[in-house]
Design an enzyme around this catalytic site. Sequence first.
Site, PDB file in Angstrom:
ATOM      1  CG  HIS A 439      -2.176   1.187   1.387  1.00 60.62           C
ATOM      2  ND1 HIS A 439      -1.901   2.002   2.193  1.00 60.62           N
ATOM      3  CD2 HIS A 439      -2.669   2.128   0.440  1.00 60.62           C
ATOM      4  CE1 HIS A 439      -3.368   2.533   2.481  1.00 60.62           C
ATOM      5  NE2 HIS A 439      -3.576   2.924   1.162  1.00 60.62           N
ATOM      6  CD  GLU A 451       0.043   1.638   6.018  1.00 62.26           C
ATOM      7  OE1 GLU A 451      -0.590   2.566   6.793  1.00 62.26           O
ATOM      8  OE2 GLU A 451      -1.400   1.225   4.591  1.00 62.26           O
ATOM      9  CG  ASN A 489      -5.458   6.005   4.664  1.00 62.75           C
ATOM     10  OD1 ASN A 489      -4.673   6.614   4.731  1.00 62.75           O
ATOM     11  ND2 ASN A 489      -5.626   5.089   4.028  1.00 62.75           N
TER      12      ASN A 489
HETATM   13  P1  NAI Z   1      -7.351   5.913 -10.595  1.00 60.36           P
HETATM   14  O1  NAI Z   1      -9.215   5.493 -10.650  1.00 60.36           O
HETATM   15  O2  NAI Z   1      -6.438   7.493 -10.625  1.00 60.36           O
HETATM   16  O3  NAI Z   1      -6.959   4.454 -11.371  1.00 60.36           O
HETATM   17  C1  NAI Z   1      -7.305   3.494 -11.744  1.00 60.36           C
HETATM   18  C2  NAI Z   1      -6.927   3.111 -13.055  1.00 60.36           C
HETATM   19  O4  NAI Z   1      -6.846   1.473 -13.047  1.00 60.36           O
HETATM   20  C3  NAI Z   1      -7.694   3.540 -14.421  1.00 60.36           C
HETATM   21  O5  NAI Z   1      -6.498   4.273 -15.294  1.00 60.36           O
HETATM   22  C4  NAI Z   1      -8.266   2.494 -14.874  1.00 60.36           C
HETATM   23  O6  NAI Z   1      -8.486   2.608 -16.633  1.00 60.36           O
HETATM   24  C5  NAI Z   1      -7.938   1.094 -14.318  1.00 60.36           C
HETATM   25  N1  NAI Z   1      -8.528   0.421 -14.853  1.00 60.36           N
HETATM   26  C6  NAI Z   1      -9.484   0.264 -14.364  1.00 60.36           C
HETATM   27  N2  NAI Z   1      -9.732  -1.368 -14.293  1.00 60.36           N
HETATM   28  C7  NAI Z   1      -8.805  -2.199 -14.831  1.00 60.36           C
HETATM   29  C8  NAI Z   1      -8.227  -3.649 -15.819  1.00 60.36           C
HETATM   30  N3  NAI Z   1      -9.243  -3.923 -15.231  1.00 60.36           N
HETATM   31  N4  NAI Z   1      -7.303  -3.491 -16.137  1.00 60.36           N
HETATM   32  C9  NAI Z   1      -6.659  -2.897 -16.171  1.00 60.36           C
HETATM   33  N5  NAI Z   1      -6.789  -1.567 -15.531  1.00 60.36           N
HETATM   34  C10 NAI Z   1      -7.799  -1.087 -15.689  1.00 60.36           C
HETATM   35  O7  NAI Z   1      -7.599   5.359  -9.434  1.00 60.36           O
HETATM   36  P2  NAI Z   1      -5.868   5.957  -7.999  1.00 60.36           P
HETATM   37  O8  NAI Z   1      -6.787   6.373  -7.178  1.00 60.36           O
HETATM   38  O9  NAI Z   1      -5.117   5.398  -9.064  1.00 60.36           O
HETATM   39  O10 NAI Z   1      -6.135   4.174  -6.843  1.00 60.36           O
HETATM   40  C11 NAI Z   1      -6.071   2.695  -7.751  1.00 60.36           C
HETATM   41  C12 NAI Z   1      -6.101   1.924  -6.561  1.00 60.36           C
HETATM   42  O11 NAI Z   1      -4.597   2.653  -5.688  1.00 60.36           O
HETATM   43  C13 NAI Z   1      -7.488   1.529  -5.812  1.00 60.36           C
HETATM   44  O12 NAI Z   1      -7.566   1.075  -5.056  1.00 60.36           O
HETATM   45  C14 NAI Z   1      -6.917   2.730  -4.128  1.00 60.36           C
HETATM   46  O13 NAI Z   1      -7.812   2.843  -2.922  1.00 60.36           O
HETATM   47  C15 NAI Z   1      -5.537   2.888  -4.073  1.00 60.36           C
HETATM   48  N6  NAI Z   1      -5.126   3.947  -3.414  1.00 60.36           N
HETATM   49  C16 NAI Z   1      -5.444   5.215  -3.480  1.00 60.36           C
HETATM   50  C17 NAI Z   1      -4.611   5.748  -3.205  1.00 60.36           C
HETATM   51  C18 NAI Z   1      -4.846   7.576  -3.689  1.00 60.36           C
HETATM   52  O14 NAI Z   1      -4.378   8.946  -3.036  1.00 60.36           O
HETATM   53  N7  NAI Z   1      -5.407   8.334  -4.997  1.00 60.36           N
HETATM   54  C19 NAI Z   1      -3.551   5.932  -1.928  1.00 60.36           C
HETATM   55  C20 NAI Z   1      -3.600   4.916  -1.925  1.00 60.36           C
HETATM   56  C21 NAI Z   1      -4.037   3.879  -2.735  1.00 60.36           C
END
Ligand code: NAI
Length: 645
Positions: A439, A451, A489
């Site tokens: 994480h 993490e 968190n």
């Molecule tokens: P985001 O929405 O910016 O990016 C997600 C990406 O995954 C998108 O580009 C989307 O097209 C792609 N995607 C979706 N389904 C897919 C698939 N089946 N195959 C390939 N690509 C696919 O999301 P973000 O913010 O980057 O978050 C991603 C993960 O990280 C989540 O699980 C979130 O909980 C976690 N996270 C987010 C944080 C943040 O501050 N944004 C911090 C720590 C963890």
Amino acid sequence: MNLTHFKLRADDSQITWVGIDVAGESVNTMGTPVLDELNSLLDHFEKEPPKSVVFYSEKTSGFIAGANVNEFVEIGKTNDLNAAEALVKRGYDVYERLANTKYPTLALINGFALGGGLELALACRYRVAVDMPSTKLGLPEVMLGILPGWGGVKRLPQLIGAPAAMDYLLAGKTASAKTAKKLGLVDEAVPPRIMWNTAIGVLKAQPPVRKLSFAQNMLTNGFLRSFVASQAKKTVAKKARREHYPSPYAIIDLWQKYNGDVHKPSADEACSVRSLISHPTAMNLIRVFGLREQLKAQAKGIDFKAQHVHVIGAGVMGGDIAAWCALRGIRVTLQDLDAARIAPAIKRAAEMYKKRLRDERRIRDAMDLLQPDTTGDGATKADVIIEAIVENLSVKQKVFAELEAKARPDAVLATNTSSIPLEQIATALKEPSRLVGIHFFNPVAQMMLVEVISGAQTDPEVARKATAFVDQIDKLPLACKSAPGFWVNRILAPYLGEAMRCLDEGIAAEIIDEAALAFGMPMGPIELADVVGLDVCAAVGQTVTPDAKAPQKLQSLLEAKSLGKKTGKGFYTWVNGKAQKNSAGAVPTGLTDRLIQPMLNEANKALAEGVVTNPDHADAGAIFGCGFAPFRGGPINFQRATRHA
Ligand code: NAI
């Protein structure tokens, strides 16, 4: 002469080569036995003067990492101020002796030269830095709440001028070989293949020692010295309060009033070694240094090194995780649904590399390591696979079921989820024990902590590999149990929640933030919520405190799609990346405690539940993950200290 930590060799060019090779250690540090031996060496040279001397490191890890911080840690345990003072004065005296030798001396800086290591080099007449990525020169003592008492405060301004020196002394920043050459901190910056010959050449030519220009001399030694000191104090005051961080102020005073001589201010509270070390900040910051080492130590002895990382999801997190891994020299394939979704991540990576690497060739090498992958073929070859797609259980399960079928059987399968229990995602796998959480925090490049999450089903061996991987990419691994919010968190949410409730009660955002700054947080909770993103905050709040009533202001901002810094409007309005704030006004009594207490309570609870394994890790996670006031040593240490006060 009988030596343990140095290797002596004379050669035809009439140079005495002194190889520094601290016994039993992989990294050179200037502990007391090493300093004593250097002193004996200087005795020996007094009796049989060499023509010239080169100090270099026999270790591949670098020149000298600094004084031996463990000696300070030991002193901290007994609170022996006499010992602390004696340690600093002893180093000052030995280096003073080195600086006053009649024969020329040269430090050949191959790798990092930090703190007491750079001070040794500063005491030499000449310095040659080897231009390679690991060469870093700096005086980071300020970050430990102490000062460069072995001549650094005295010699650095004399060499590069007071204004530039203050930059390095007060912020603890480091210079590369090339920057050091530009600053005048070293005489030459050369590639490794000519380092020996350059050292010989400099000692043969013995050029006049570099002198400051007229203007620099005025600023450093002339009537403008007090002006430089007062400007420096103003700059420091913007970032650190004296009652929290006395050391940068002490450094300025020691330079201005006593020209860096640690013997002189013994009764001057403002800058004596004694008063600095007796302040709790120094001991807490030294402890924080130890905590960082403890986190890194978890990776020791694990035989796992990733050659290829596959990241799925090229969004905010996945894109930046991929870019970071390639920056650390690992081949990365980055997968998303189509090329258009990967392109922004590649563009961000290019910008980051440009800023951090500067050198064209190194930028190109890093870019070559980062490959877009719309088919997902990279997953078949990778050692570590990190999923960072949308936060949706069934989508994640589907992706992992497909992944397991094509990944190598020994590949680490990791999710970056911030809220979904690992055990639930793992039900999609034939072998659920393969799934671990890695994480990262946002922004990936700046946040040191990562993490490593173990679900009830995670094979400990997989978690160990994940830990080694986090260490490999120069992040700090924190082992956590899969529980809502994990560690960071979990303790952040009640703190942010309380701040938002204060806001709903009508207390101004600026006052709430000021109350947290007064405690020593680097940023107030309202501003932090805007930076993290209000949608993310709401989701985290929902995970960690599902029964708490959602703060009203937060709700209305979410409905208006005002998500904080990223949309230009949240609790604050954001212009050019800056929160627009009114002046804060007085902080009501008790507000600081009201904000901090929920975080302390939650930390106690989560620690008791075993979310992290020990109190030191708990403190480290709070400091490196939440920015908990480092000089207070973390939430657990802080409560212990207040109980004993
Ligand atoms: P985001 O929405 O910016 O990016 C997600 C990406 O995954 C998108 O580009 C989307 O097209 C792609 N995607 C979706 N389904 C897919 C698939 N089946 N195959 C390939 N690509 C696919 O999301 P973000 O913010 O980057 O978050 C991603 C993960 O990280 C989540 O699980 C979130 O909980 C976690 N996270 C987010 C944080 C943040 O501050 N944004 C911090 C720590 C963890």
